[in-house]
Design an enzyme around this catalytic site. Structure first.
Site, PDB file in Angstrom:
ATOM      1  N   TYR A 195       0.833  -1.209   0.000  1.00  0.00           N
ATOM      2  CA  TYR A 195       0.000   0.000   0.000  1.00  0.00           C
ATOM      3  C   TYR A 195       0.865   1.255   0.000  1.00  0.00           C
ATOM      4  CZ  TYR A 195      -3.705   3.243   1.421  1.00  0.00           C
ATOM      5  OH  TYR A 195      -4.604   4.285   1.476  1.00  0.00           O
ATOM      6  N   LYS A 236       1.167   3.597  -3.365  1.00  0.00           N
ATOM      7  CA  LYS A 236       0.691   4.977  -3.411  1.00  0.00           C
ATOM      8  C   LYS A 236       1.830   5.946  -3.745  1.00  0.00           C
ATOM      9  CE  LYS A 236      -3.745   4.752  -2.244  1.00  0.00           C
ATOM     10  NZ  LYS A 236      -4.851   5.317  -3.061  1.00  0.00           N
ATOM     11  N   VAL A 270     -10.972   3.127  14.202  1.00  0.00           N
ATOM     12  CA  VAL A 270     -12.273   3.676  14.597  1.00  0.00           C
ATOM     13  C   VAL A 270     -13.367   2.632  14.454  1.00  0.00           C
ATOM     14  CG1 VAL A 270     -14.037   5.403  14.071  1.00  0.00           C
ATOM     15  CG2 VAL A 270     -11.624   6.065  14.080  1.00  0.00           C
ATOM     16  N   ASN A 272     -13.019  -0.635  14.265  1.00  0.00           N
ATOM     17  CA  ASN A 272     -12.744  -1.726  15.208  1.00  0.00           C
ATOM     18  C   ASN A 272     -13.293  -1.419  16.597  1.00  0.00           C
ATOM     19  OD1 ASN A 272     -11.454  -3.465  13.509  1.00  0.00           O
ATOM     20  ND2 ASN A 272      -9.434  -3.262  14.426  1.00  0.00           N
ATOM     21  N   GLY A 275      -1.137   1.735  23.420  1.00  0.00           N
ATOM     22  CA  GLY A 275      -2.142   2.712  23.010  1.00  0.00           C
ATOM     23  C   GLY A 275      -1.630   4.138  23.054  1.00  0.00           C
TER      24      GLY A 275
END
Length: 329
Positions: A153, A157, A196, A198, A215
């Protein structure tokens, strides 16, 4: 000899990836302002549910097609949004992901060259990799692993951007390139593996919320309506001095949150009793991500308006309805 534009003032627009999350929201805006839209999607990650409300619209047409193959149409503008955009989906078939970015760009640029259409490329903040510069400006070249599990990815890109700017320099093509930072909202795929979706799906199902690492990694979350407004301003922008305005341009929300803060907000807004559980960080997962949007503010007068909690409420309502209908795709 008159051109089609001489006798028809309605723009005919091609949107690749138009049945996806962002593509479908973009098409809503294009139709609302009077354009004719051809939506092209192979439905690998897009879904007809996102465009069902448009199928009877007189200025809308759906075509099932994969952009790795050439497409011959007569259009005025091209929006190239086709590509799986979440790790779960783009790592499912990494070779196909790279081909979608590279072959898809070549085919859409070839079409734009033939019909002399302005063309938009939906690029990504992933071109910056795991950044050593924070926040990220458009002038930063990035820190990307070219052979890792996310490379299909990230490098796809990056190569697409290369192709866009080479077509611009070599053939004078009118291009616009946007680098999209984390975006969320209704019509996200519930199984796309993005943070988000998830967290919301886990909370609504009463499951524990999975945090990768502690986190503490950061992201900046832009609501889809704000992003689409940025898309339209970039595509329509005509500099007063007549100069060419190509981008690349960062489009995202510069307000930064830790992933833990996002999880806590989702738990609060859903009223879930979910616990936070920790898993190892995935390979090459960026530790921080925040756009410098100075260029977009100065050139387009654009900046996000919708705050995270407001956007999350809209997104939670969407997923709540989806789960109650028993739909997971």
């Amino acid at each position: 000899m008159p051109t089609r534009r001489d006798y028809n003032t309605t723009q005919r627009i091609l949107v690749t990836g138009g049945a996806g999350f962002l593509g479908s929201h973009l098409i809503d805006r294009l139709l609302a302002r009077g354009d004719e839209v051809i939506c092209v999607d192979n439905l690998f990650t897009g879904t007809k549910r996102n465009i069902t409300h448009l199928l009877q619209h007189p200025r809308f047409e759906f075509m099932r097609h994969d952009v790795i193959f050439p497409l011959y149409l007569e259009v005025d503008r091209i929006w190239n949004l086709a590509c799986p955009a979440s790790p779960v989906h783009y790592q499912d078939d990494p070779v196909q992901t790279t081909k979608t970015s590279v072959h898809g760009a070549i085919n859409m640029l070839g079409l734009a060259k033939r019909v002399r259409a302005r063309i938009f490329q939906a690029s990504t903040s992933e071109v910056y990799g795991d950044p050593s510069v924070h926040p990220q400006t458009e002038g930063y070249w990035g820190n990307v692993n070219p052979i890792g599990p996310r490379s299909c990815y990230d490098e796809g890109k990056r190569c697409a951007e290369t192709l866009f700017f080479d077509y611009h320099r070599q053939h004078g093509l009118d291009i616009r390139v946007a680098r999209i930072f984390n975006t969320y909202g209704p019509r996200m795929h519930p199984s796309d593996g993005r943070v988000v979706s998830n967290f919301i799906v886990q909370a609504l199902r009463g499951e524990d919320i999975t945090l990768f690492g502690e986190g503490t990694q950061t992201r900046s979350f832009c609501y889809c309506d704000d992003l689409i407004e940025g898309f339209l301003r970039l595509m329509d922008h005509e500099p007063a001095d007549g100069a060419t305005f190509t981008g690349p341009l960062n489009l995202g929300n510069p307000v930064e949150f830790t992933i833990r803060e996002l999880a806590e907000a989702v738990i609060d807004l859903t009223g879930a009793g979910s616990r936070l559980v920790h898993r190892p960080l995935p390979a090459d997962d960026p530790k921080q991500r925040r756009p410098d949007i100075t260029a977009a503010q100065q050139a387009l007068g654009w900046e996000p308006r919708i705050q995270l909690r407001e956007g999350l409420q809209q997104t939670i309502a969407y997923f709540d309805a989806l789960l109650k209908e028993g739909k997971s795709a």
